[in-house]
Design an enzyme around this catalytic site. Structure first.
Site, PDB file in Angstrom:
ATOM      1  N   ARG A  30      25.321  43.030  43.255  1.00 38.13           N
ATOM      2  CA  ARG A  30      26.294  42.585  42.298  1.00 38.13           C
ATOM      3  C   ARG A  30      26.569  41.128  42.588  1.00 38.13           C
ATOM      4  NH1 ARG A  30      30.923  46.615  43.386  1.00 38.13           N
ATOM      5  NH2 ARG A  30      32.236  45.234  41.846  1.00 38.13           N
ATOM      6  N   LYS A  69      40.139  39.794  40.160  1.00 40.13           N
ATOM      7  CA  LYS A  69      40.432  39.534  38.771  1.00 40.13           C
ATOM      8  C   LYS A  69      41.439  40.465  38.313  1.00 40.13           C
ATOM      9  CE  LYS A  69      35.837  39.554  37.956  1.00 40.13           C
ATOM     10  NZ  LYS A  69      35.344  39.726  39.531  1.00 40.13           N
ATOM     11  N   ARG A  89      38.436  49.351  48.115  1.00 41.12           N
ATOM     12  CA  ARG A  89      39.185  49.392  46.925  1.00 41.12           C
ATOM     13  C   ARG A  89      39.372  50.831  46.584  1.00 41.12           C
ATOM     14  NH1 ARG A  89      37.256  46.075  42.190  1.00 41.12           N
ATOM     15  NH2 ARG A  89      35.250  46.709  42.793  1.00 41.12           N
ATOM     16  N   ARG A 141      35.075  53.320  43.128  1.00 46.64           N
ATOM     17  CA  ARG A 141      34.268  53.244  41.928  1.00 46.64           C
ATOM     18  C   ARG A 141      32.746  53.422  42.352  1.00 46.64           C
ATOM     19  NH1 ARG A 141      35.592  47.360  39.044  1.00 46.64           N
ATOM     20  NH2 ARG A 141      33.358  47.170  39.725  1.00 46.64           N
ATOM     21  N   ARG A 171      30.210  36.198  31.560  1.00 44.78           N
ATOM     22  CA  ARG A 171      29.671  36.198  32.939  1.00 44.78           C
ATOM     23  C   ARG A 171      28.097  35.724  32.638  1.00 44.78           C
ATOM     24  NH1 ARG A 171      32.477  40.908  35.373  1.00 44.78           N
ATOM     25  NH2 ARG A 171      30.849  41.886  37.015  1.00 44.78           N
TER      26      ARG A 171
HETATM   27  P1  AP5 Z   1      39.940  43.425  42.240  1.00 48.15           P
HETATM   28  O1  AP5 Z   1      41.341  43.330  41.692  1.00 48.15           O
HETATM   29  O2  AP5 Z   1      39.644  44.855  41.749  1.00 48.15           O
HETATM   30  O3  AP5 Z   1      38.577  42.758  42.277  1.00 48.15           O
HETATM   31  P2  AP5 Z   1      37.858  42.278  41.087  1.00 48.15           P
HETATM   32  O4  AP5 Z   1      37.682  40.942  40.768  1.00 48.15           O
HETATM   33  O5  AP5 Z   1      38.317  42.929  39.642  1.00 48.15           O
HETATM   34  O6  AP5 Z   1      36.399  43.041  41.287  1.00 48.15           O
HETATM   35  P3  AP5 Z   1      35.514  43.918  40.401  1.00 48.15           P
HETATM   36  O7  AP5 Z   1      34.615  44.635  41.493  1.00 48.15           O
HETATM   37  O8  AP5 Z   1      36.301  44.775  39.494  1.00 48.15           O
HETATM   38  O9  AP5 Z   1      34.693  42.717  39.749  1.00 48.15           O
HETATM   39  P4  AP5 Z   1      33.240  42.955  39.334  1.00 48.15           P
HETATM   40  O10 AP5 Z   1      33.109  41.736  38.485  1.00 48.15           O
HETATM   41  O11 AP5 Z   1      32.022  43.206  40.159  1.00 48.15           O
HETATM   42  O12 AP5 Z   1      33.352  44.284  38.254  1.00 48.15           O
HETATM   43  P5  AP5 Z   1      33.619  44.552  36.632  1.00 48.15           P
HETATM   44  O13 AP5 Z   1      34.202  45.841  36.673  1.00 48.15           O
HETATM   45  O14 AP5 Z   1      33.831  43.329  36.103  1.00 48.15           O
HETATM   46  O15 AP5 Z   1      40.206  43.564  43.652  1.00 48.15           O
HETATM   47  C1  AP5 Z   1      39.401  44.056  44.767  1.00 48.15           C
HETATM   48  C2  AP5 Z   1      40.038  44.570  46.064  1.00 48.15           C
HETATM   49  O16 AP5 Z   1      40.862  43.756  46.579  1.00 48.15           O
HETATM   50  C3  AP5 Z   1      41.093  45.598  45.447  1.00 48.15           C
HETATM   51  O17 AP5 Z   1      41.111  46.664  46.403  1.00 48.15           O
HETATM   52  C4  AP5 Z   1      42.331  44.810  45.773  1.00 48.15           C
HETATM   53  O18 AP5 Z   1      43.612  45.741  46.073  1.00 48.15           O
HETATM   54  C5  AP5 Z   1      42.118  43.837  46.728  1.00 48.15           C
HETATM   55  N1  AP5 Z   1      42.515  42.551  46.672  1.00 48.15           N
HETATM   56  C6  AP5 Z   1      42.784  41.828  45.531  1.00 48.15           C
HETATM   57  N2  AP5 Z   1      43.341  40.500  45.647  1.00 48.15           N
HETATM   58  C7  AP5 Z   1      43.758  40.572  46.991  1.00 48.15           C
HETATM   59  C8  AP5 Z   1      44.322  39.501  47.908  1.00 48.15           C
HETATM   60  N3  AP5 Z   1      44.716  38.315  47.257  1.00 48.15           N
HETATM   61  N4  AP5 Z   1      44.551  39.963  49.146  1.00 48.15           N
HETATM   62  C9  AP5 Z   1      43.966  41.008  49.515  1.00 48.15           C
HETATM   63  N5  AP5 Z   1      43.215  42.039  48.930  1.00 48.15           N
HETATM   64  C10 AP5 Z   1      43.219  41.717  47.579  1.00 48.15           C
HETATM   65  O19 AP5 Z   1      31.861  44.687  36.470  1.00 48.15           O
HETATM   66  C11 AP5 Z   1      31.203  46.137  36.842  1.00 48.15           C
HETATM   67  C12 AP5 Z   1      29.984  45.966  35.994  1.00 48.15           C
HETATM   68  O20 AP5 Z   1      29.943  46.047  34.738  1.00 48.15           O
HETATM   69  C13 AP5 Z   1      28.981  44.802  36.336  1.00 48.15           C
HETATM   70  O21 AP5 Z   1      28.382  44.875  37.527  1.00 48.15           O
HETATM   71  C14 AP5 Z   1      28.011  44.656  35.101  1.00 48.15           C
HETATM   72  O22 AP5 Z   1      27.289  45.946  35.286  1.00 48.15           O
HETATM   73  C15 AP5 Z   1      28.988  45.199  34.024  1.00 48.15           C
HETATM   74  N6  AP5 Z   1      29.664  44.144  33.295  1.00 48.15           N
HETATM   75  C16 AP5 Z   1      31.067  44.003  33.194  1.00 48.15           C
HETATM   76  N7  AP5 Z   1      31.445  42.766  32.630  1.00 48.15           N
HETATM   77  C17 AP5 Z   1      29.909  42.337  32.163  1.00 48.15           C
HETATM   78  C18 AP5 Z   1      29.612  41.165  31.393  1.00 48.15           C
HETATM   79  N8  AP5 Z   1      30.535  40.506  30.926  1.00 48.15           N
HETATM   80  N9  AP5 Z   1      28.277  40.930  31.054  1.00 48.15           N
HETATM   81  C19 AP5 Z   1      27.555  41.924  31.587  1.00 48.15           C
HETATM   82  N10 AP5 Z   1      27.628  43.001  32.407  1.00 48.15           N
HETATM   83  C20 AP5 Z   1      29.034  43.084  32.796  1.00 48.15           C
HETATM   84 MG    MG Z   2      37.866  44.205  38.336  1.00 47.22          MG
END
Ligand code: AP5
Ligand code: MG
Length: 233
Positions: free
Chosen positions: A187, A22, A143, A176, A97
């Site tokens: 997660r 994402k 990552r 992270r 979410r």
């Molecule tokens: P990346 O692009 O970083 O993936 P991502 O989908 O952004 O993954 P996240 O881990 O950030 O998602 P998340 O939903 O767990 O975390 P968030 O920060 O939102 O890519 C991942 C890796 O893959 C990278 O190394 C990249 O280089 C590689 N990659 C990407 N595309 C690729 C491809 N096509 N081929 C090969 N490699 C590839 O949330 C964190 C925490 O915040 C949550 O756990 C929760 O506690 C809280 N939170 C956030 N939003 C909310 C909400 N709305 N409600 C409640 N709690 C929330």
């Molecule tokens: Mg992310």
């Protein structure tokens, strides 16, 4: 593809499990259409780093891999989407979410259009990245990100030119806090239990488009741009 800097894009929602890509794709949409990435994970991490009241409330929950309660999310998101740079549109990365957040976002968009002069509602373009489970684990554990510019790398798939150093600004890359093995499982479980219903919600209203997130990054970006173009055709 030429950069798009003039047209209204509206809200784009990226759905998908942790590690789906994402953030990676949101940054590309941001650069191409010149609209901001609104990552609730990044906003929360920033609050944690600054030790704000919200950050203090969210810190332990995030470290355990659970979702932060809905009521803590709403003020933060409403405030961010009300900023002038969101007027032409924005990419929501990590929000909504839960089913409750999806309903809240629709209510917000219904009430407060991103451009009040237009007669029609700006319903979000909702794109879900579907990725194989084993691939997700490699993506999360591999990552690294730049603490200065936010660029995302992967030691397996998109390594920096120099080990652990950002190509853009030379900062030392960081892992992270919630990318530890023991936090990944909760997660993924939170996604299955609480975020899958969000996709169902958008599917029921005919607004969900799924993309094969296992494909190479550039291919996925092309598909997403096509979806956005088709939406506005
Ligand atoms: P990346 O692009 O970083 O993936 P991502 O989908 O952004 O993954 P996240 O881990 O950030 O998602 P998340 O939903 O767990 O975390 P968030 O920060 O939102 O890519 C991942 C890796 O893959 C990278 O190394 C990249 O280089 C590689 N990659 C990407 N595309 C690729 C491809 N096509 N081929 C090969 N490699 C590839 O949330 C964190 C925490 O915040 C949550 O756990 C929760 O506690 C809280 N939170 C956030 N939003 C909310 C909400 N709305 N409600 C409640 N709690 C929330
Ligand atoms: Mg992310």
């Amino acid at each position: 593809m030429a950069q798009e800097t003039s047209r209204d894009v509206g809200p784009v929602v990226l759905l998908g499990p942790p590690g789906a890509g994402k953030g990676t794709q949101a940054k590309r949409i941001m650069e191409h259409y010149q609209i901001p990435q609104v990552s609730t994970g990044d906003l929360l991490r920033d609050n944690v780093a600054r030790g704000t009241e919200l950050g203090l409330q969210a810190k332990a929950t995030m470290a355990q891999g659970a979702l932060v309660p809905d009521n803590l999310m709403y003020d933060m998101v409403r405030h961010r989407l009300g900023q002038p740079d969101c007027k032409r549109g924005y990419v929501l990365d990590g929000f909504p979410r839960t089913a409750a957040q999806a309903g809240w976002l629709d209510a917000l968009l219904d009430d407060k259009l991103f451009d009040n002069s237009r007669p029609t509602r700006a319903w979000p373009i909702v794109i879900r990245l579907d990725v194989d489970y084993n691939q997700l684990l490699l993506r999360i554990t591999g990552r690294r990100s730049c603490p200065a510019c936010g660029r995302i790398y992967n030691v397996h798939f998109q390594p920096p030119r120099v080990d652990e150093v950002c190509d853009v600004d030379g900062s030392k890359l960081v892992t992270r806090n919630d990318d530890r093995l023991e936090v990944i499982q909760p997660r993924l479980a939170a996604y299955e239990e609480q975020t899958r219903p969000v996709a169902d919600y958008y599917q029921r209203t005919g607004r969900l488009v799924s993309v094969n997130g296992d494909a190479p990054v550039n291919e996925i970006t092309e598909q997403i741009f096509r979806i956005i173009e088709d939406h506005h055709a």
